[in-house]
Design a protein around this motif. Structure first.
Motif, short mmCIF file in Angstrom:
data_model
loop_
_atom_site.label_atom_id
_atom_site.label_comp_id
_atom_site.label_asym_id
_atom_site.label_seq_id
_atom_site.Cartn_x
_atom_site.Cartn_y
_atom_site.Cartn_z
N GLY A 14 -12.82 6.74 -4.13
CA GLY A 14 -13.28 7.08 -5.46
C GLY A 14 -13.85 8.47 -5.49
O GLY A 14 -14.09 9.10 -4.45
N GLY A 15 -14.09 9.00 -6.68
CA GLY A 15 -14.56 10.37 -6.83
C GLY A 15 -15.89 10.63 -6.17
O GLY A 15 -16.16 11.74 -5.72
N ASP A 16 -16.77 9.63 -6.11
CA ASP A 16 -18.10 9.84 -5.53
C ASP A 16 -18.25 9.17 -4.18
O ASP A 16 -19.36 9.04 -3.66
CB ASP A 16 -19.18 9.33 -6.49
CG ASP A 16 -19.00 7.86 -6.84
OD1 ASP A 16 -19.91 7.28 -7.45
OD2 ASP A 16 -17.94 7.31 -6.47
N GLU A 17 -17.15 8.70 -3.59
CA GLU A 17 -17.22 8.03 -2.29
C GLU A 17 -16.89 9.02 -1.18
O GLU A 17 -15.97 9.83 -1.32
CB GLU A 17 -16.23 6.86 -2.25
CG GLU A 17 -16.61 5.73 -3.22
CD GLU A 17 -15.53 4.66 -3.27
OE1 GLU A 17 -14.34 5.03 -3.20
OE2 GLU A 17 -15.88 3.48 -3.38
N SER A 52 -4.77 16.00 -5.12
CA SER A 52 -4.03 14.97 -5.85
C SER A 52 -4.98 14.22 -6.78
O SER A 52 -6.20 14.28 -6.65
CB SER A 52 -3.38 13.99 -4.88
OG SER A 52 -4.36 13.25 -4.19
N ARG A 53 -4.38 13.49 -7.73
CA ARG A 53 -5.21 12.70 -8.64
C ARG A 53 -5.90 11.57 -7.91
O ARG A 53 -6.96 11.09 -8.33
CB ARG A 53 -4.34 12.16 -9.78
CG ARG A 53 -3.96 13.23 -10.80
CD ARG A 53 -3.02 12.67 -11.84
NE ARG A 53 -1.71 12.35 -11.27
CZ ARG A 53 -0.76 11.73 -11.94
NH1 ARG A 53 -0.96 11.36 -13.18
NH2 ARG A 53 0.40 11.48 -11.37
N LEU A 54 -5.31 11.13 -6.83
CA LEU A 54 -5.95 10.15 -5.96
C LEU A 54 -6.54 10.88 -4.76
O LEU A 54 -6.03 11.91 -4.35
CB LEU A 54 -4.93 9.12 -5.47
CG LEU A 54 -4.17 8.36 -6.56
CD1 LEU A 54 -3.11 7.49 -5.92
CD2 LEU A 54 -5.11 7.54 -7.40
N ASN A 59 0.83 -1.21 0.00
CA ASN A 59 0.00 0.00 0.00
C ASN A 59 0.86 1.26 0.00
O ASN A 59 0.62 2.21 -0.75
CB ASN A 59 -0.91 -0.01 1.22
CG ASN A 59 -2.01 1.02 1.14
OD1 ASN A 59 -2.90 0.93 0.29
ND2 ASN A 59 -1.97 2.00 2.01
N GLU A 60 1.90 1.27 0.83
CA GLU A 60 2.74 2.45 0.93
C GLU A 60 3.54 2.68 -0.35
O GLU A 60 3.66 3.82 -0.82
CB GLU A 60 3.68 2.34 2.13
CG GLU A 60 4.55 3.58 2.31
CD GLU A 60 4.97 3.80 3.74
OE1 GLU A 60 4.78 2.89 4.55
OE2 GLU A 60 5.47 4.89 4.05
N VAL A 61 4.06 1.62 -0.94
CA VAL A 61 4.84 1.78 -2.17
C VAL A 61 3.98 2.34 -3.29
O VAL A 61 4.35 3.29 -3.98
CB VAL A 61 5.46 0.43 -2.59
CG1 VAL A 61 6.09 0.54 -3.97
CG2 VAL A 61 6.49 -0.02 -1.58
N ILE A 62 2.79 1.77 -3.46
CA ILE A 62 1.93 2.19 -4.57
C ILE A 62 1.43 3.62 -4.37
O ILE A 62 1.44 4.43 -5.30
CB ILE A 62 0.73 1.22 -4.70
CG1 ILE A 62 1.23 -0.16 -5.11
CG2 ILE A 62 -0.29 1.74 -5.71
CD1 ILE A 62 0.17 -1.23 -5.10
N LEU A 63 1.03 3.95 -3.14
CA LEU A 63 0.45 5.27 -2.90
C LEU A 63 1.48 6.38 -2.93
O LEU A 63 1.33 7.37 -3.65
CB LEU A 63 -0.26 5.28 -1.54
CG LEU A 63 -1.64 4.63 -1.49
CD1 LEU A 63 -2.22 4.80 -0.10
CD2 LEU A 63 -2.57 5.23 -2.52
#
Length: 847
Positions: A681-684, A647-649, A573-577
């Protein structure tokens, strides 16, 4: 067909009227008059309007020159000129004379026989070069100015019933002539602005507190002494939030004023029934809302219980009167019959009154100090204040506050003492030795009982510990049998991690950021084979080492500990994020290493380590002054803004705490440790999880108890972090203090009792901006409210931090976190707690 002359005349009149409406003036010039058909509108925002108005709809012919809030219905009047003399003629007017005097006439200005209803009594010579002008401002002030712009007269110097932002309550409004009370006088009724029975002001003899009088000289209510933050009689309402402050002027003497610190309209009004009420406009509805009111219960009325008695509130806001210790009713028969206004007298007398020694003091908590205090000069500490009272037989009580009031004494009559359930201040009451000995005996008995209870508790804890050891041995055997299967699962996931790593991304500056995969041999060479001398610290993930790459670059190497509470999922999780998140207030991930059972992350090196190494270290606390601490708070907020919105995420960190805030060379904060973070997610808006992970003391109530997390969970953790930065104490270090489980409950209690200065780290208390610190505490309390929907989001928090004039809502008390009820009850037999070094992590698994 040609238009008729009459039609042209009508159109001309309409256009002229429209032009006058559009270009409404804020100024009345010398020689001009204002009639019932026109108004003055404040400039530039048009907040206030001045003109003739009939407050009583049943008597529309009774007109007054008023200033009211423009655009708010029903019409709200803030100031009235001719309060005692209503205009009843057909065409009243306001004119400005050549001497700069405003006059309200019961008729047209050109009518020499029109009765004078009111004047500003401006005594000055006629002004040359253009004369005088009268202008209405957006503050609600109506001023007469000369050609140089100097104020000759101001409506703020002559208030009616309403105090507006910028007004002063002083003994002498203009600083001219003999001292006389400047009063805010109530209306006679809701629709009659003539002077009523009640007035609010300062006593020339004791201008450190405000009073409401009835019929000129009968005290009805007293605010209590000003402490620098609030009045002691209003402990639950810190008035500095409203911009209240005390000042002193060579001509005005002591005065009080307030400058609204929010964008909402606000006013304080003395009502016809003798109350002081604060109103604020709700932005959504543009309606007035009552914020607070005094007096509300019987104890808040002046001297309800007479002298030397203490008043407490019981059911239905009724008063319960009790003689202070060392006193008895002055008239026992009347006292027993319910008439307690005559108060109490000393019995037995003080030792100094009968040529004996041994007088001492009893501290009474949570009280409104009595009336008629006097300040003692030349006293620099509490011992000196106590000794000076003890040596003066006429002194009946004292208080000492270092940074606020200094040393205050009272005489033998203690009047208007009110004890609150919470809040208030301590009063040291002088008592003879006989009364104090009785109290010492009670304390001795209490001490013996406490010792017995403590002994029994220790025995019970020992038996519980012994039983727990047996259970632990059984659990350990079972855990070892599962360990080998867990290792095989972790090895199977290694390839999945490698395939998921984003090797190239963009920073917030648009520049390419490459994530390197480093070999284990290279990592060992950089850290001297994970030498203890290179070890920087250890957290929930594992140890962190200082590494030096071949090019000389210093890095921080975080190595997953084999027995860590975190594992494969957190590493992945940490590497990807963090490889996708690049912001100046987020720590930068440079590379990783995955080889065999080793899982290693390589970060940019932070020479000043983590925030907790400073704020919780008594030797280093002083290195972080308030300016630096405030910059760190703002930097963390900007990092969270990027995670939550920019951020994009869309990321929820879930483990924001002091040890996860790293500091670079310039002490800029960087958020680290994204092992617990989750993508939205964008709507969560929120997630529900069966696996609750985080650090005790930082977790929001909905997350700790129900597994629900959202961006508001990070807001809660941020509020706790603000309080830690201000206090210099860990979130859980307040356990046991005043029945509060954590820093949120303790901070609320101190704020509610107006003892916020006690929260400030002593190493910065003398040099910090108290007002700014108080505002940060207020913001933190908004962030740690129990319900997620009550907390502000991070953009709102940043606005509050950057704009000290923006409105702050009143925080709700963190009831779920007081006394430990919610947190304690949330623990179940399925809970596992892990403690690694100084880091604690709690995992709650669904039943």
């Amino acid at each position: 067909m040609a238009a008729s002359p009459a039609l042209f005349a009508l159109l001309a009149c309409l256009c002229g009227a429209l032009a006058m409406a559009v270009a409404a003036s804020d100024t009345l010039k010398q020689g001009e008059s204002l009639t019932v058909s026109a108004t003055l509108v404040s400039s530039p925002a048009g907040v206030f309007e001045a003109g003739f108005y009939a407050p009583d709809p049943k008597q529309p012919a009774r007109l007054y020159l008023c200033i009211w809030y423009r655009g708010i219905q029903p019409r709200t009047v803030a100031w009235v000129a001719n309060r005692a003399n209503a205009a009843t003629g057909p065409s009243p007017s306001l004119t400005l004379t050549a001497a700069g005097e405003l006059r309200v006439l019961d008729g047209a200005a050109r009518d020499d026989g029109a009765p004078l209803l009111w004047s500003s009594n401006t005594t000055t010579r006629a002004a040359p070069r253009g004369g005088y002008s009268a202008v209405i401002l957006d503050t609600g002030s109506f001023q007469v100015r000369d050609v140089d712009g100097t104020e000759i007269w101001d409506s703020f110097w002559h208030p009616s019933d309403t105090m507006l932002s910028g007004m002063r309550i002083s003994v002498n409004a203009q600083g001219k002539g003999p001292a006389e009370r400047m009063l805010f006088t109530s209306w006679a009724s809701e629709t009659d602005p003539s002077p009523g029975r009640y007035a609010l002001g300062l006593d020339p003899v004791n201008p450190n507190q405000a009073y409401i009088w009835r019929d000129g000289n009968v005290p009805v209510w007293r605010s209590g002494q000003w402490t620098g933050l609030n009045f002691v009689g209003i402990p639950y309402r810190p008035l500095y939030v409203y911009g209240y402050k005390q000042g002193n002027d060579q001509t005005l003497g002591t005065y009080f004023t307030y400058t609204a610190t929010n964008t909402s309209l606000q006013r304080f009004v003395v009502t016809p029934d003798g109350k002081d009420v604060c109103y604020m406009v709700k932005k959504a509805t543009q309606e007035w809302e009552t914020v607070w009111m005094q007096p509300l219960n019987e104890c808040e009325y002046y001297a309800t219980c007479g002298s030397n008695a203490i008043c407490t509130v019981v059911q239905d806001r009724k008063a319960k009167c009790t003689c202070l210790k060392g006193f008895q009713p002055k008239s026992p028969d009347q006292w027993n019959a319910g008439n307690r206004s005559q108060g109490c007298v000393r019995n037995p007398p003080l030792g100094c009154q009968v040529n004996q020694t041994g007088d001492g003091f009893l501290s009474i908590q949570n009280v409104k100090w009595p009336d008629f205090s006097y300040w003692v000069s030349g006293v620099t500490d509490e011992i000196g204040c106590m000794n000076s009272c003890q040596q003066n037989c006429s002194c009946g009580a004292y208080v000492y506050m270092t940074t606020l009031t200094g040393c205050l004494h009272w005489g033998s009559e203690l009047i208007d003492v009110y004890q609150f359930q919470t809040g208030g201040y301590a009063l040291n009451l002088k008592l003879p030795a006989s009364e104090l000995r009785e109290r010492h005996t009670i304390w001795k008995i209490a001490t013996v009982v406490s010792a017995v209870v403590l002994f029994l508790l220790i025995v019970c804890l020992f038996l519980w510990w012994k039983r727990g050891r047996n259970i632990k041995d059984a659990v350990h055997t079972s855990w070892r049998s599962r360990r080998s299967s867990t290792r095989s699962q972790q090895s199977a996931g290694m390839q999945d991690i490698t395939n998921s790593i984003p090797f190239d991304d963009e920073t917030e500056d648009g520049k390419s950021h490459e994530l390197k995969v480093l070999s284990l041999d290279r990592i060992k060479a950089a850290t001297s084979n994970f030498s203890e001398s290179n070890k920087l610290g250890e957290g929930g993930f594992g140890p962190v080492y200082l590494g030096i790459l071949p090019g000389g670059e210093e890095v921080a190497v975080k190595r997953l500990c084999k027995n860590s509470g975190q594992g494969l999922e957190e590493f992945k999780n940490e590497v990807i994020l963090i490889a996708k998140l690049q912001h100046r207030n987020l720590v930068r991930l440079l590379g990783c290493c995955i080889q065999g059972e080793e899982k290693i992350l390589v970060y940019e090196y932070m020479p000043n380590k983590s925030l907790d190494a400073f704020i919780f270290n008594s030797e280093k606390q002083g290195l972080l002054d308030w300016r630096m601490r405030f910059d760190i708070i703002e930097g963390i907020a900007r990092g969270l803004l990027y995670l939550h919105r920019d951020s994009r995420l869309r990321i929820v960190h879930r483990d924001l705490k002091a040890s996860n805030i790293l500091l670079d060379t310039d002490m800029n904060p960087k958020i680290s440790d994204f092992g617990m973070a989750r993508i939205f997610g964008g709507d969560e808006n929120q997630f529900n999880t069966n696996r609750v992970v985080g650090t005790f003391g930082y977790m929001s109530p909905e997350y700790a108890m129900e597994g629900i997390f959202s961006v508001k969970s990070d807001v809660y953790s941020f509020g706790v972090l603000i309080l830690e930065i201000i206090t210099g104490k860990r979130a859980v270090s307040f356990h046991g203090q005043q029945d509060s489980l954590n820093i949120a409950g303790y901070a609320w209690r101190q704020w509610n009792e107006d003892k916020c200065e006690e929260l400030i780290d002593p190493s910065i208390r003398s040099s910090c901006s108290v007002r700014q610190v108080m505002r940060c505490i207020h913001i933190a309390l908004l962030c740690v409210q129990d319900h997620a929907q009550d907390r502000p989001d991070i953009p709102a928090v940043i606005l509050m931090l950057s704009n000290d004039s923006s409105a702050l809502a009143m925080p709700r008390p963190p009831t779920l976190m007081l006394r430990g009820r919610a947190t304690d009850s949330s623990k179940s037999s399925d809970e596992k707690s892990h403690s690694i070094g100084t880091i604690s992590m709690t995992q709650l698994h669904g039943r």
